[in-house]
Design a protein around this motif. Sequence first.
Motif, PDB file in Angstrom:
ATOM      1  N   LEU A 281      22.342  -7.707  -4.623  1.00  0.00           N
ATOM      2  CA  LEU A 281      22.956  -7.001  -3.427  1.00  0.00           C
ATOM      3  C   LEU A 281      22.887  -7.713  -2.703  1.00  0.00           C
ATOM      4  O   LEU A 281      21.510  -7.827  -2.158  1.00  0.00           O
ATOM      5  N   GLU A 282      24.244  -8.395  -1.394  1.00  0.00           N
ATOM      6  CA  GLU A 282      23.854  -8.803  -0.586  1.00  0.00           C
ATOM      7  C   GLU A 282      23.864  -8.347   0.656  1.00  0.00           C
ATOM      8  O   GLU A 282      25.599  -7.108   0.075  1.00  0.00           O
ATOM      9  N   VAL A 283      23.405  -8.353   1.420  1.00  0.00           N
ATOM     10  CA  VAL A 283      23.621  -7.684   2.770  1.00  0.00           C
ATOM     11  C   VAL A 283      24.526  -8.929   3.528  1.00  0.00           C
ATOM     12  O   VAL A 283      24.039  -9.412   4.194  1.00  0.00           O
ATOM     13  N   PRO A 284      25.777  -8.372   4.061  1.00  0.00           N
ATOM     14  CA  PRO A 284      26.428  -9.491   4.815  1.00  0.00           C
ATOM     15  C   PRO A 284      25.713  -9.269   6.511  1.00  0.00           C
ATOM     16  O   PRO A 284      25.632  -8.200   6.354  1.00  0.00           O
ATOM     17  N   SER A 285      25.885  -9.799   7.898  1.00  0.00           N
ATOM     18  CA  SER A 285      25.797  -9.845   8.417  1.00  0.00           C
ATOM     19  C   SER A 285      26.953  -9.237   9.132  1.00  0.00           C
ATOM     20  O   SER A 285      26.000  -7.745  10.024  1.00  0.00           O
ATOM     21  N   GLY A 286      28.433  -8.522   8.534  1.00  0.00           N
ATOM     22  CA  GLY A 286      29.271  -8.490   9.171  1.00  0.00           C
ATOM     23  C   GLY A 286      28.903  -7.336   8.396  1.00  0.00           C
ATOM     24  O   GLY A 286      29.323  -7.143   7.144  1.00  0.00           O
TER      25      GLY A 286
ATOM     26  N   ASP B 141      40.686 -23.477  10.244  1.00  0.00           N
ATOM     27  CA  ASP B 141      39.442 -23.499   9.949  1.00  0.00           C
ATOM     28  C   ASP B 141      39.790 -21.796   9.982  1.00  0.00           C
ATOM     29  O   ASP B 141      39.791 -21.404  11.879  1.00  0.00           O
ATOM     30  N   ILE B 142      39.154 -20.582   9.836  1.00  0.00           N
ATOM     31  CA  ILE B 142      38.697 -19.857   9.731  1.00  0.00           C
ATOM     32  C   ILE B 142      36.950 -19.423   8.720  1.00  0.00           C
ATOM     33  O   ILE B 142      37.368 -19.691   7.709  1.00  0.00           O
ATOM     34  N   ASP B 143      36.464 -18.434   9.063  1.00  0.00           N
ATOM     35  CA  ASP B 143      35.728 -17.823   8.851  1.00  0.00           C
ATOM     36  C   ASP B 143      34.577 -16.648   9.244  1.00  0.00           C
ATOM     37  O   ASP B 143      35.101 -16.265  10.301  1.00  0.00           O
ATOM     38  N   SER B 144      34.480 -16.004   8.359  1.00  0.00           N
ATOM     39  CA  SER B 144      33.467 -14.919   9.038  1.00  0.00           C
ATOM     40  C   SER B 144      32.171 -15.060   8.521  1.00  0.00           C
ATOM     41  O   SER B 144      31.381 -13.926   9.109  1.00  0.00           O
ATOM     42  N   ARG B 145      31.603 -16.310   8.522  1.00  0.00           N
ATOM     43  CA  ARG B 145      30.205 -15.951   7.714  1.00  0.00           C
ATOM     44  C   ARG B 145      29.686 -16.908   9.425  1.00  0.00           C
ATOM     45  O   ARG B 145      30.628 -17.665   9.801  1.00  0.00           O
ATOM     46  N   GLY B 146      28.341 -16.813  10.403  1.00  0.00           N
ATOM     47  CA  GLY B 146      28.466 -17.214  11.210  1.00  0.00           C
ATOM     48  C   GLY B 146      27.211 -18.235  10.706  1.00  0.00           C
ATOM     49  O   GLY B 146      26.896 -18.901  11.653  1.00  0.00           O
ATOM     50  N   ARG B 147      26.952 -18.423   9.030  1.00  0.00           N
ATOM     51  CA  ARG B 147      25.749 -19.538   8.387  1.00  0.00           C
ATOM     52  C   ARG B 147      26.277 -20.634   8.415  1.00  0.00           C
ATOM     53  O   ARG B 147      27.595 -20.209   8.022  1.00  0.00           O
ATOM     54  N   ALA B 148      25.670 -21.168   7.947  1.00  0.00           N
ATOM     55  CA  ALA B 148      25.838 -22.688   6.788  1.00  0.00           C
ATOM     56  C   ALA B 148      27.053 -21.562   5.802  1.00  0.00           C
ATOM     57  O   ALA B 148      26.444 -20.323   4.889  1.00  0.00           O
ATOM     58  N   SER B 149      28.340 -23.070   5.807  1.00  0.00           N
ATOM     59  CA  SER B 149      29.350 -21.740   4.736  1.00  0.00           C
ATOM     60  C   SER B 149      28.737 -22.248   2.699  1.00  0.00           C
ATOM     61  O   SER B 149      27.984 -22.716   2.937  1.00  0.00           O
ATOM     62  N   VAL B 150      28.962 -21.284   2.194  1.00  0.00           N
ATOM     63  CA  VAL B 150      29.017 -20.711   1.012  1.00  0.00           C
ATOM     64  C   VAL B 150      30.134 -21.597   0.314  1.00  0.00           C
ATOM     65  O   VAL B 150      31.213 -21.633   0.350  1.00  0.00           O
TER      66      VAL B 150
END
Lengths: 208, 442, 832
Positions: free
Chosen positions: C500-505, C343-352
Amino acid sequence: MSGYDVPRFGHGSRVPGWDQAADLTKDPAVIPDSATTLVPETLRAGIEAAMAKYPERRSAAIPALHLAQELHGWCSPEAIEQVACVMRLTPAYLISVATFYDMLETRPKPRNDVFVCTNISCSLLGADEFYEAMVAAAAEDPDVGVRSFECLGACDIAPMASVNGEYVGPLETEDAAQIIEDLRAGGPVLEAKQLRFRRSVDPGAVGP
Amino acid sequence: MSIHILFEGIDEPGLNRLEVYQRRGGYQALRTALAMSREDVLGELLTSEIRGRGGAGFQMGKKISFLPRGDMDKYLVCNADESEPGTFKDRELMQKSPHMLIEGIVIASYAAGIGRSFIYIRGEYDYQADILEAAIAEAYEAGYLGEQILGSDHSLSLVLHRGAGAYICGEETGLLDSLEGKRGNPRLKPPFPAIQGLYQGPTLINNVETLSTVPHIIRMGAAQYAEIGTQTSTGTKLVSISGDVQRPGNYEIALGIPSREIIYGLAGGPADGREVKLWFPGGSSAPVLTKDDLDVPYDFDSLAKAGTMLGSGAIIVVDDSHRVLDVAYKLAKFYAHESCGKCVPCREGTNWTVKMLQRIEAGEATPMDLDIMASVQDEIIGNCLCVLGDAMAMPVGSIIKKFRAELEEHIEAARERAGIGSLENVIPVGVADAHAGPLPVH
Amino acid sequence: MPRPEQKEIQFTIDGREVRAIEGAMLVDAAKHGDVEIPFFCYEPKLGNPVGACRMCLVEIEGIPKLQTSCSTPVKDGMVVHTQTDRVHAAQNAVVEFLLVNHPLDCPVCDKGGECPLQDITFGWGRGRSRFIEPKRHFVKPLSLSPLVAIDRERCILCYRCVRFSQEVAEDYQLIFAERGAHTYVSTFDGHPYVAPFSGNIIELCPVGALTSKPYRFRARPWDIEGAGGICTLCPSQCNVQFTVRDETVMRVLARENDEVDDGWLCDKGRFAYQSIHVDERIAAPLVRDGGELREVSWERALSVAAGLARHRGRVGALVGGQATNEEGFLLQSLMRQGLESPDIDSRGRASVPLELGRALAAPSLQAAVPDLEFAHTVLVLGCEPLDDAPILDLRIRKGVRRRGVNLAIASARPSALDANAKLSLRYPPGTEAAFLAELAAALAGPPSSGDISALAKLLLEGGEDVVILWGERVAADALPTLLRIAERLGLSGRAGAGLLEVPSGANGRGLREAGVLPGVGPGYAPAPAGRSAAQIAAAAADGRLTALYLFQTDPVRELPDRALWEAALHRAALVVAHASVLTEGIREHAAVVFPAESHAEKEGTVVHPDGRLQRLRGAIGHPNQVRAGWSVLAEISARVGHDQGVLTSPMAWEQLVAAVPFYAGLTLQEIGGRGVRWPDRAQAAQMPAGSAPSAPAPPGGSASSAPVAGAPANGGLRLGSYRPIWASPEVEISPALKFTICRQHVELSPQDAARLGIDHGEAVEVSQLDGSSAAYSGEAGSQARGKLEGTRVHGTAAVRSGVPQGTAFLADGIAQDSANELTEAVVEVRKP
Ligand SMILES: Cc1cc2nc3c(=O)[nH]c(=O)nc-3n(C[C@H](O)[C@H](O)[C@H](O)COP(=O)(O)O)c2cc1C
Ligand code: SF4
Ligand code: FES
């Protein structure tokens, strides 16, 4: 024309603004939001009509500032903000434009403008003396602002002045008091000396 | 002595109204022009060899032919800023015969294939602007402006734009920026306005008098027009004459007549007992001439040969009752006040010159300061972004050159007045060095 | 517009035959002949030359007047002289003129020693002035803003700062007032020049007229050193140069990289370096002891963290955007291999999902930063560049201004770029899926009227090079459609076009590539299924997960649903954190806190949103007891029985390269100071192909993705959120930036404000209207829910004409009254 005053710039200079710091308690001046800026309807309509005349609305900056100055008496911060709101420009942009031009006032000014030309042709014929007389005559009248102006384009009636846009000349010292009197009376100023009635001096310019 | 074209019947009452103008044959030239092809109209302007009446004296027809052809938005801007000290001819034209200007604008725009035009009038000309505005409305009404003028394929819009008081807006690129709603700072050239001007489009800029002459060229025929004046300065010119003369005003002359005829013949010369000390032949930006130059023919090339210029055609006469120092000071102060401040030599050079002249008047100068002042003028000339800097440096430089002796007298007299005797008291420590001539270049 | 072709020509300068690019300005072309031409006002980054200073005059054969070399394009066969008497005389004159009103207070000037005016006076001046008149003198220095001091005496009116404000940032706040020698730099009516990019004017000023308040008199040019680095305070990853004195960062300057930042910095990047050296920064390991966090030895802290071993299989980890690739890589290995916890994630929102993630990250589909400038059309979708990746805002403006890029914006909230856009479309917050579905239909169908058709027309007919800049906030269920649109527009494999995606981190992209996603291993390899951030929160809140690892992130502050995260952290038996600031979640809940490195201290790599690997190198040593993040991770890993064999940061890099096939063969050396875009390398082919689900994702349980036309029926307002550029803990503890600390502004449309009787600037309170969310179950859930119903977010009403009726926008990620306290799609705004 002798004995120039030699300005020694020092603290308290005469270039207003140089010594001014920003007021850090104010918010940055961005384009005013129409939801929160009140613009008098006549002014808005006037500016919008002016903008419609040009391929790019920015061209209406000077006409719009003229209108705002007419309404507010000078280009006050409030006036500038109203123009900025209608034109979708920042107030800073407009103040930059306004301060570039001699006829747009960014400080409060009296209601009546007397521009005395003190450029070369007029001063050869005594404009500097007239200017002093005019300043003295207007000293008591808070409604009259006297400014020495660069060549107003009427050296044929030198020395001359523009009183609220009406060109008059050639002027003599006594005319200064008369101008004040005429302004107070609210009628035409120095009617006999108004340029609009002057005929061409060219003997070959035939007219009836 | 004079041929009258522009001023013919200029004082006729009501000439500013369409009805009177038309009655006198107004807008006939426009009909003639529209019946011709654009190329032929341009050909006429080229043949007439009319040179710009605003200052630079560039041939109008040539300027039009620099405009790129094609469908892009092109603009015509009439320069009615008229701020050059001593100049007031455009004022009289616009006030008394506004339709002549409008007619000229429509014909010129036709020749150049332009669809949008503007008149940039100085803000101080309030009365004249009102008159023009009324005339423009009349012209629209009568179909001389607007879509498909007089049933032709030519359409033109015309907007009157009032300035707000800045001499630099007479300079053509400063004018364009101002018309775009910006500070009136001149632009770098190239690109020239004919290629990239108003709103980045090709732009024809001409003076009021130049454009007002256009209907007459068409009416008379270019060849006949070119007969007037000299070989290289064709036509008539309005001369604004002011200062120490008895009958100041605007006169229409054929180019090439002796200057003396204008100054003395028409304007009556200085008051009795006075004589001409110096005169500006083309506005205050022109290098000065003296009483020895009165016989120079008044045309572009003769004046250029005499080391000065015809400029806007404004003669300012200064008689021998005035000090040249005061004249130089007025000049310097004017240009310092009107420098837009964009480029360094003009902004600092004009102000430095003012300060030097003040120092002279305060009795704190020596004759060596005249060398510095002259060298400062030389350093301004040719190094500025536009020619406003040169416009001060040339006349001031010419005054120093031609009236050095008198200026030295003023320096001595001022020092005496101020009670400063010896030179050591004048020259601050360390500066004597700086006066000692050019330093080695690294 | 596609990049112009470059042609070489030959010209002569000072007798030397030199080759140069045709059309380059002489002042630049001269450098090819080793000729230096002095200048002040020339700065190509600011747009067309203005030719104001006249310093660069040269003689060109065939032209009578001297010409400004800054504005004269070089032509084939041109013959140029810079060393003639005429040129020298003009240069001497200009220097003398400039010094006429320059105070020559160099000994007490902050610019002294790095001042172009000093250098040019020395190199091209006459050495003496003939000006003996009094100079002007004014009060100085004065505040121009909280960050910038102005010394108007020193200003040489070179136009650089005002051109920046007007032609780069386009904020038009900084202007020239008055005319001629009276001209001065000013703002409107004493307002400060406060704007996101204001600090750039300090660097542009060629004299000491504009100085940095935080830097003034802190150092002299001869006792500082420059160290290149990367700013990781946002995904723009601008290249910076740290000015270092005695192991202290004194200043941050731009380190120009056209491919990344174009030489600009935002004020956050420029001034938040102060957070490195303030007392608020955590500088030693902390352990909770009797309810309080106390400084302890490293040994003690590490042994507490080693307690993770007791939670094997029940640990959840979140990784913040400031983590490097190496740190992310080590942490996922610690989690997956060391702790058997996927269980590890770097995105805050719903996962892809893995396949979709791969498809979106496909190298052939990635646009690069400069493409924003040269594209025919740029569509900004669901992000606000100014807040999310500020430097891109400048790049987009540049494209529109200089190259005529067609700009379209599709977003819920009004954008700072709206005024530059050909089209600005608004959709209700969270309804990207419906919006994109409509757009896809319009792209496929016959032309019709309406905004969406106009957008479709622009995308189809504006030119082939289309770049879609989109943000991580775009709802996950919209992404398959986004891919279909990209396909329809033929963006794949097309140079100059793409997504071009702007990630939040800041390093969002790198962390994904390093395998910091549930079910996604390094290099987008499949990994055992794991929980996403939101699922981790829910699992921890009801006890299914018992330990949490927070690597440089505080979910209470940064992620949606604050109440749930509070419950999760509260319930977790062990919370291990790496942090530099004690934000609320860490302060209240962490059992052990390791001091995190700043970006000036880190060694490692990050990946720019466009795939550029960039390298961080320690500009300063670790202050106090701070240790490198990678070493702490390696140590903990060893202590839980998973020795990663990593003794240096480059060793971690090598393991990463070995694990990520599309990085294969890449060395740190190669990345160097400018970075390397991996999608441009041949090894990019090693990236596993992805695919999009063929049918658009079903609407799912999320009510927010159904299009909501008009205002909600119950009189409430739809909630939209955004993260302001200043919303970051580093900003809050940087003394110079304190004035930017965000308070909650509740943005309302004029119509809604009028309906609710709320005036601009009034205090308001936001509460949830419909608390029917199903996410809460179990005991912890009902606690969280009870809290939720009483939730009140306080703020000030900001009435903005651009806000669509029916929606209220609130900031999240801010320290107080953040929008993440609200979980419902519909809220009520009223006066308290
Ligand atoms: C400082 C300066 C001021 C000028 N002022 C005027 C002016 O007031 N009116 C004018 O027609 N031309 C003026 N000019 C000349 C214009 O730049 C330009 O040459 C002229 O308008 C072109 O028109 P023309 O070819 O018909 O003369 C000025 C030029 C300079 C450098
Ligand atoms: S020469 Fe003077 S007026 Fe012309 S650009 Fe320079 S500063 Fe402005
Ligand atoms: S750099 Fe060319 S004029 Fe300033």
